[in-house]
Design an enzyme around this catalytic site. Structure first.
Site, short mmCIF file in Angstrom:
data_model
loop_
_atom_site.label_atom_id
_atom_site.label_comp_id
_atom_site.label_asym_id
_atom_site.label_seq_id
_atom_site.Cartn_x
_atom_site.Cartn_y
_atom_site.Cartn_z
N ASP A 484 2.97 -35.07 20.94
CA ASP A 484 3.79 -35.89 20.07
C ASP A 484 5.03 -35.14 19.62
OD1 ASP A 484 2.13 -34.12 18.63
OD2 ASP A 484 2.42 -35.25 16.80
N ARG A 488 5.86 -28.40 14.82
CA ARG A 488 5.08 -28.21 13.60
C ARG A 488 3.62 -27.88 13.95
NH1 ARG A 488 6.02 -34.48 12.27
NH2 ARG A 488 4.25 -35.41 13.35
N ASP A 489 2.78 -27.83 12.95
CA ASP A 489 1.38 -27.47 13.16
C ASP A 489 0.58 -28.68 13.67
OD1 ASP A 489 1.62 -28.93 10.85
OD2 ASP A 489 0.33 -27.62 9.63
N GLU A 490 1.00 -29.18 14.84
CA GLU A 490 0.34 -30.36 15.42
C GLU A 490 0.36 -30.22 16.95
OE1 GLU A 490 0.41 -35.21 14.88
OE2 GLU A 490 1.69 -33.93 13.65
N ASP A 497 1.54 -42.35 21.63
CA ASP A 497 2.86 -41.93 22.08
C ASP A 497 2.95 -41.93 23.60
OD1 ASP A 497 2.04 -40.83 19.50
OD2 ASP A 497 3.98 -39.86 19.42
N TRP A 550 -3.52 -46.93 20.73
CA TRP A 550 -3.80 -45.53 21.01
C TRP A 550 -4.89 -45.44 22.08
CZ3 TRP A 550 -0.77 -46.81 17.22
CH2 TRP A 550 0.14 -45.89 16.70
N GLU A 762 11.29 -38.68 15.44
CA GLU A 762 10.02 -39.36 15.12
C GLU A 762 10.27 -40.62 14.30
OE1 GLU A 762 5.65 -38.20 13.25
OE2 GLU A 762 7.40 -36.98 12.74
#
Length: 890
Positions: A484, A488-490, A497, A550, A762
């Protein structure tokens, strides 16, 4: 009414019949096996071969092919050492399956193909290409090795062993895997040019191994094999809440080299208890937080044979890990790609020394530095500056995105990470010795090595920048898995997506191998009840409810792969997963109505601040769910039809009728109004044929009314946006689609472009018009979902459409829009290059097209201009070749 005249067409079609075909022959090129060029590790026992044709002739198609496969690259040319040969009268030139004797694990096979065209002219044999078969669990002799004690250190372990080879080497093949990430070396030379190996998969189900030809790296005499490991996704921080050791708590290496000597004998060099291990200069390495490298702790020359091991080298620990989950890697590896020079170096108002590379990218910065021993240089990464021009990292949440280098001495070194990557445009530099010069820094993009297949350009500069942003959003987020966001912390493989963006992705790059690998993880991580996790690989296992839009990745992407690449096997492999997903929804849908459970809804739809007027475009999440329930059921029925599963096809077509009737009963008034009067509601209902046919046009008109009421702005989120302009065009409102596309104020596609974006955001308003930021906890500036508009641009502005799977038949149907005077695009399809390029000059529409051999196309000229209601254009069918058309539009 517009009048259309086609110039040159009749002449071109007539002349093509008299081309002296005896003067030219078809050439065969671009040979691939399982979507790859000369792959080194094929797992399937029946590899599929593909090729393309090239010729200067028109209307050329393949009548038959002849393939020969052998074990010797020279012998195959003289029909020696042939394993299998076949001659078939068929136009098939993509994914032709091997049907000969069983192929041996680890063996290399060479192949050629020639074709006969529809004029009975036979091509020359193609160049010789090859593939190597993978190895199975019983073919491994190497042992998994790890640090001697419990693996609690953050430092990267080093492994090495020395071997003496006493004969002349004919060939050598390395097979390598790891629990964690590895970099491997032979005699000081890095093995391969891929990064973050063995890649990220559902490690609990399978781990990839890589195959390398290392013949040139080994030598007669002493040789050292060496490797170092990083935490990576396996052991390091992944997901939310500082989750570590998700797949395991011990990094381990598996390495095996099979050496073939000139005298025919063989030797295997493999990891075992004789190897030694130590710790090196990488003191910490993390996907989110970056890397700490202390050059003072380097073991200089540790990858070379002459290196002497000290007492800090200890015997390894052999781990009792199985070989059963090892699978060959059949996806493009992550490699270094574009390099960016410094655009600017400046001091921020807060006094930070910041570097601007001019492009939001994913990868790392190569730093050149020298200074006193112990000098600490810290590089911090960010996507944007704040309103005041200061370095901004709040949107990274807890991810440090920071690389630290500690210098050893005054020797100049070039530093870059090994097991981490960053998403950034801006770099904050702290502790650099002396003056920082532009030549001291280079940004390097890293992403999966997918060949570019599509190009797109228009007369509108902002649209060209939008296309640039779409492509760079794809590059930055296709780092082994479709993430995605990359900063960042992802950085997780969010399924919603991926399905939204798939069609756009498949135009820009060859994603066949990339998604084949990822879909394997979709079915591996699918829950036993059939639900699909929110992210793949699944590191958020606490929720198995499944979410509309999803979980539907399980049907949408396999069908997209089949349609884009003609890949029937992907449907075969994923059919059980597709069926399990639809059956899961059915189990949650009494009376065929999916109106319960958790759903994300139309994620990040338009929500204006302080909304007191009901302008927030909230769409009933269960209405959305019902639409995707129908869509997945339709795709499953389609797949059943392709695979000859007649009973399943009938079953799911019948079920589809019930799903649509339930939708109409629950969400549609007798007058044709939906209970949610949002753009997304009407878009999904129309895209998935949820409405009675007699109510569809008025629903499309309601959609237009809604768009106009928002001042020609979209209000859709992740699920409605991909289909918005497609629906408008389908129902005769292409001019409204253009109004949305060319809108420059928030919310719109061009608003971020006007705000200086170099990737897709985003949020529609990641940076607000006043320069402040949206919610920092979820505000990525490299997020590809809204880039799904690319699919509409390619298919409608350039007019390149597949009329049959794999582009065997093509439709060229460009549509004009306000202010656009030219558009051109190219797409390298499985059959070859398709191009469409048009200009509008003085009321004359000029179109040039190119159609690859072994395909046909329908060209539909536009029959309207801006501000005139669309009408049917003129149609003509053509064979392969290059053509020019004109139409006069009044």
């Amino acid at each position: 009414m517009s009048r259309i005249f086609l110039f040159c067409l009749g002449m071109l079609l007539t002349l093509s019949a008299y081309v002296p075909v005896f003067a030219q022959k078809v050439n065969v090129f671009d040979l691939k096996v399982e979507h790859q060029i000369n792959p080194l590790s094929i797992e399937t026992p029946a590899p599929r071969m593909s090729w393309k044709l090239e010729t200067g002739l028109k209307n050329i198609s393949q009548k038959s092919y002849e393939i020969r496969i052998g074990t010797d690259p020279k012998g195959i040319r003289s029909n020696k050492d042939i394993v299998w040969t076949v001659l078939k009268n068929t136009p098939q030139s993509i994914l032709v399956p091997y049907e000969g004797p069983a192929l041996k694990p680890g063996n290399r096979y060479y192949w050629q193909v020639r074709v006969t065209d529809n004029y009975n002219k036979t091509s020359a044999w193609s160049d010789v290409q090859s593939w190597r078969m993978g190895i199975g669990a019983t073919d491994w002799t190497a042992k998994w090795i790890a640090l001697p004690a419990t693996d609690t250190t953050k430092a990267s372990p080093l492994f090495r062993n020395t071997y003496r080879l006493n004969k002349d080497i004919k060939s050598a093949t390395a097979y390598i895997s790891a629990r964690g990430l590895y970099e491997a070396y032979i005699n000081g030379q890095r093995i391969g040019d891929a990064y973050f190996m063995p890649g990220w998969t559902s490690y609990k189900n399978h781990i990839q191994y890589q195959t390398y030809d290392v013949t040139e790296l080994l030598k007669k005499g002493n040789n050292v094999l060496a490797a170092m490991l990083g935490d990576g996704w396996y052991k390091g921080r992944i997901g939310f809440n500082h989750q570590t050791n998700f797949y395991g708590d011990t990094r381990a290496l598996l390495l095996q080299i099979e050496v073939l000597y000139n005298d025919g004998s063989k030797q295997i060099l493999a990891t075992d208890e004789k190897w030694k291990t130590s710790l090196g200069a990488i003191r910490a390495s993390d996907i989110y937080d970056g890397e700490v490298y202390d050059a003072r702790l380097e073991k200089k020359g540790w990858t070379l044979p002459e290196y002497t091991e000290g007492t800090d080298w200890q015997p390894v620990r052999v781990m009792d890990y199985s070989y059963e989950g090892l699978v060959s890697m059949n996806t493009p590896p992550v490699k270094k790609q574009e390099r960016f020079k410094v655009k600017d170096i400046f001091r921020t108002p807060e006094g930070d020394l910041v570097v601007d590379f001019g492009q939001n990218l994913v990868g790392w910065v190569e730093l050149k530095a020298k200074g006193e021993q112990g000098t600490k240089i810290t590089l911090s990464h960010a996507e944007v500056l704040d309103k005041q021009g200061n370095f901004y990292t709040t949107n990274l949440r807890t991810a440090k995105q920071q690389n630290t280098y500690i210098l050893d001495d005054q020797t100049e070194q070039i530093f870059s990470p090994h097991f981490s990557f960053q998403g950034f445009r801006y770099l904050k530099v702290e502790g650099y010795p002396g003056e920082l010069a532009p030549d001291n820094l280079t940004a390097v993009a890293l992403y999966s090595d997918m060949p570019q297949t599509g190009t797109f350009e228009t007369s509108h500069p902002l649209l060209n920048q939008l296309q640039h942003n779409i492509v760079w959003g794809q590059k930055g987020n296709f780092v082994d898995v479709p993430t995605d966001c990359p900063q960042r912390d992802e950085r997780l493989g969010w399924t919603g997506d991926a399905q939204a963006f798939f069609n756009t992705a498949a135009f820009n790059m060859d994603v066949s191998g990339f998604f084949t690998k990822w879909l394997r993880d979709v079915r591996a991580d699918q829950h036993t009840n059939g639900s699909i996790p929110f992210v793949i690989p699944d590191v958020l296992t606490s929720n198995d409810a499944g979410a509309a839009g999803w979980g539907d990745v399980a049907t949408i992407v396999p069908w997209g792969m089949y349609y884009a690449y003609g890949d029937t096997r992907i449907l075969e492999n994923q059919y059980g997963s597709m069926q399990a997903w639809v059956d899961f929804i059915t189990s949650k849908s009494p009376q065929h109505l999916w109106n319960k459970g958790f759903h994300f809804g139309d994620w990040l739809f338009y929500r204006p601040d302080d909304d007191n007027d009901g302008r927030a475009a909230v769409t009933d999440k269960y209405l959305i769910a019902q639409c995707f329930y129908a869509h997945s059921t339709q795709l499953l029925a389609n797949a059943a039809n392709v695979l000859g599963k007649t009973e399943d096809e009938q079953k799911y077509n019948t079920q589809l009728e019930h799903i649509k009737r339930a939708f109409q009963k629950e969400y549609l008034t007798p007058n044709g109004r939906l209970v949610s009067s949002t753009q997304t509601a009407y878009v999904l209902a129309l895209q998935f044929d949820m409405l009675p046919e007699h109510l569809r046009q008025q629903a499309a008109d309601r959609l237009v009314e809604n768009i106009r009421s928002y001042g020609n702005h979209l209000t859709t989120g992740f699920l409605g946006t991909p289909y918005l302009c497609h629906v408008l065009t389908q129902y005769g409102h292409t001019e409204v689609a253009y109004d949305l596309l060319l809108q420059e104020t928030y919310p719109s596609w061009l608003y971020p472009v006007k705000m200086g974006a170099t990737t897709i955001w985003e949020r529609w308003d990641g940076i607000k018009p006043d320069g402040t930021f949206q919610t920092p906890n979820m505000n990525s500036y490299n997020h590809y979902a809204y880039g799904a508009i690319g699919d509409w641009m390619y298919k409608n502005m350039a007019g390149i459409n597949p009329d049959e799977v794999g582009y065997k038949k093509i439709r060229i149907e460009p549509r004009l829009g306000r202010g656009i005077t030219s558009t051109s695009a190219k797409l390298d399809t499985p059959y070859g290059m398709v191009s469409s390029s048009w200009k509008l000059e003085n009321g004359i529409f000029k179109l040039s097209v190119s159609i690859p051999p072994n395909t046909t196309a329908t060209v539909i000229m536009p029959g309207r201009i801006a501000n005139v209601k669309e009408e049917q254009g003129k149609e003509v069918t053509i064979g392969s070749g290059s053509y020019y058309f004109e139409s006069k539009i009044e």
